[in-house]
Design a protein around this motif. Structure first.
Motif, short mmCIF file in Angstrom:
data_model
loop_
_atom_site.label_atom_id
_atom_site.label_comp_id
_atom_site.label_asym_id
_atom_site.label_seq_id
_atom_site.Cartn_x
_atom_site.Cartn_y
_atom_site.Cartn_z
N ARG A 14 -37.08 2.29 -15.63
CA ARG A 14 -36.43 3.51 -15.15
C ARG A 14 -36.37 3.55 -13.64
N GLU A 15 -37.44 3.12 -12.98
CA GLU A 15 -37.44 3.11 -11.52
C GLU A 15 -36.54 2.00 -10.97
N SER A 16 -36.49 0.86 -11.65
CA SER A 16 -35.64 -0.23 -11.18
C SER A 16 -34.17 0.13 -11.31
N LYS A 17 -33.85 0.99 -12.26
CA LYS A 17 -32.46 1.44 -12.41
C LYS A 17 -31.99 2.14 -11.14
N PHE A 18 -32.88 2.87 -10.52
CA PHE A 18 -32.53 3.58 -9.30
C PHE A 18 -32.22 2.60 -8.16
N THR A 19 -33.04 1.57 -8.01
CA THR A 19 -32.87 0.66 -6.88
C THR A 19 -31.81 -0.41 -7.12
N SER A 20 -31.61 -0.80 -8.36
CA SER A 20 -30.70 -1.93 -8.59
C SER A 20 -29.32 -1.52 -9.08
N SER A 21 -29.02 -0.24 -9.12
CA SER A 21 -27.70 0.14 -9.61
C SER A 21 -26.68 0.26 -8.49
N TYR A 22 -27.10 0.35 -7.25
CA TYR A 22 -26.14 0.51 -6.16
C TYR A 22 -25.55 -0.79 -5.61
N PRO A 23 -26.23 -1.93 -5.68
CA PRO A 23 -25.61 -3.16 -5.17
C PRO A 23 -24.33 -3.58 -5.88
N LYS A 24 -24.06 -3.04 -7.05
CA LYS A 24 -22.84 -3.43 -7.77
C LYS A 24 -21.58 -3.03 -7.00
N TYR A 25 -21.69 -2.09 -6.09
CA TYR A 25 -20.52 -1.67 -5.33
C TYR A 25 -20.09 -2.72 -4.32
N LEU A 26 -20.95 -3.68 -4.05
CA LEU A 26 -20.58 -4.76 -3.14
C LEU A 26 -19.44 -5.61 -3.70
N SER A 27 -19.32 -5.67 -5.02
CA SER A 27 -18.20 -6.42 -5.60
C SER A 27 -16.87 -5.76 -5.25
N GLY A 28 -16.81 -4.45 -5.25
CA GLY A 28 -15.59 -3.75 -4.86
C GLY A 28 -15.28 -3.94 -3.39
N VAL A 29 -16.32 -3.90 -2.56
CA VAL A 29 -16.13 -4.12 -1.13
C VAL A 29 -15.65 -5.54 -0.86
N SER A 30 -16.25 -6.51 -1.56
CA SER A 30 -15.82 -7.90 -1.35
C SER A 30 -14.40 -8.13 -1.84
N LEU A 31 -14.00 -7.45 -2.91
CA LEU A 31 -12.62 -7.55 -3.40
C LEU A 31 -11.64 -7.04 -2.34
N VAL A 32 -11.95 -5.91 -1.74
CA VAL A 32 -11.08 -5.35 -0.71
C VAL A 32 -11.02 -6.27 0.51
N ILE A 33 -12.16 -6.81 0.93
CA ILE A 33 -12.19 -7.70 2.09
C ILE A 33 -11.36 -8.96 1.82
N CYS A 34 -11.56 -9.59 0.66
CA CYS A 34 -10.82 -10.82 0.33
C CYS A 34 -9.31 -10.58 0.26
N ARG A 35 -8.91 -9.51 -0.40
CA ARG A 35 -7.48 -9.23 -0.51
C ARG A 35 -6.90 -8.80 0.82
N SER A 36 -7.68 -8.16 1.68
CA SER A 36 -7.20 -7.80 3.01
C SER A 36 -6.98 -9.04 3.86
N ILE A 37 -7.88 -9.99 3.75
CA ILE A 37 -7.73 -11.25 4.49
C ILE A 37 -6.49 -11.99 3.99
N LEU A 38 -6.29 -12.04 2.67
CA LEU A 38 -5.10 -12.69 2.12
C LEU A 38 -3.82 -11.99 2.58
N LYS A 39 -3.86 -10.68 2.60
CA LYS A 39 -2.68 -9.92 3.02
C LYS A 39 -2.36 -10.17 4.48
N ALA A 40 -3.40 -10.28 5.31
CA ALA A 40 -3.19 -10.46 6.75
C ALA A 40 -2.80 -11.89 7.12
N PHE A 41 -3.45 -12.87 6.52
CA PHE A 41 -3.28 -14.25 6.96
C PHE A 41 -2.46 -15.13 6.03
#
Length: 135
Positions: free
Chosen positions: A75-102
């Motif tokens: 139950r306690e690990s759910k609190f700490t380990s549930s937020y890093p999943k948002y990094l996948s969305g951030v990395s998706l935006v960064i990768c597609r932004s780089i593709l769009k720009a370059f």
């Protein structure tokens, strides 16, 4: 045991976001992911507050459903380990932004595959915040 609980929770959270994102990629105009997210929120709150264990123990009188040290660690690990999943969305935006720009020849018109992914990440974040504040 704590490390196993954190890793297991992080993997399960990643699978949840992958499944919800895949449902948007398959059917971008469908809102079926909202029902999945709502049921996931309800079940997450029930599990983290202990109601799931209580109902299962009352129905079966099996001592394996009683809370243990591992239950509290999970139950306690759910609190700490549930937020890093948002990094996948951030990395998706960064990768597609780089593709769009370059690489304009790649025909990247939107940094997200579909607008619904933006709503998914916002809804996931709000659901996590609600679950953490309730528990």
């Amino acid at each position: 045991l704590a490390l196993i609980a954190v890793v297991t929770t992080a993997v399960c959270e990643s699978f949840k976001i992958a499944a919800l994102a895949a449902s948007i990629w398959v059917s971008p105009d469908s809102l079926s992911w909202v029902q999945s997210l709502a049921s996931s929120l309800a079940l997450g709150i029930a599990a983290r507050t202990g109601w799931t264990s209580r109902v299962l123990w009352t129905a079966s009188h099996n001592k394996s459903f009683l809370p243990s040290v591992m239950t509290y660690i999970q139950r306690e690990s759910k609190f700490t380990s549930s937020y890093p999943k948002y990094l996948s969305g951030v990395s998706l935006v960064i990768c597609r932004s780089i593709l769009k720009a370059f690489a304009p020849d790649r025909m990247v018109t939107n940094v997200f595959v579909h607008e619904s992914l933006i709503y998914l990440f916002i809804a996931l974040f709000i659901a996590n915040a609600i679950e953490d504040s309730v528990v």
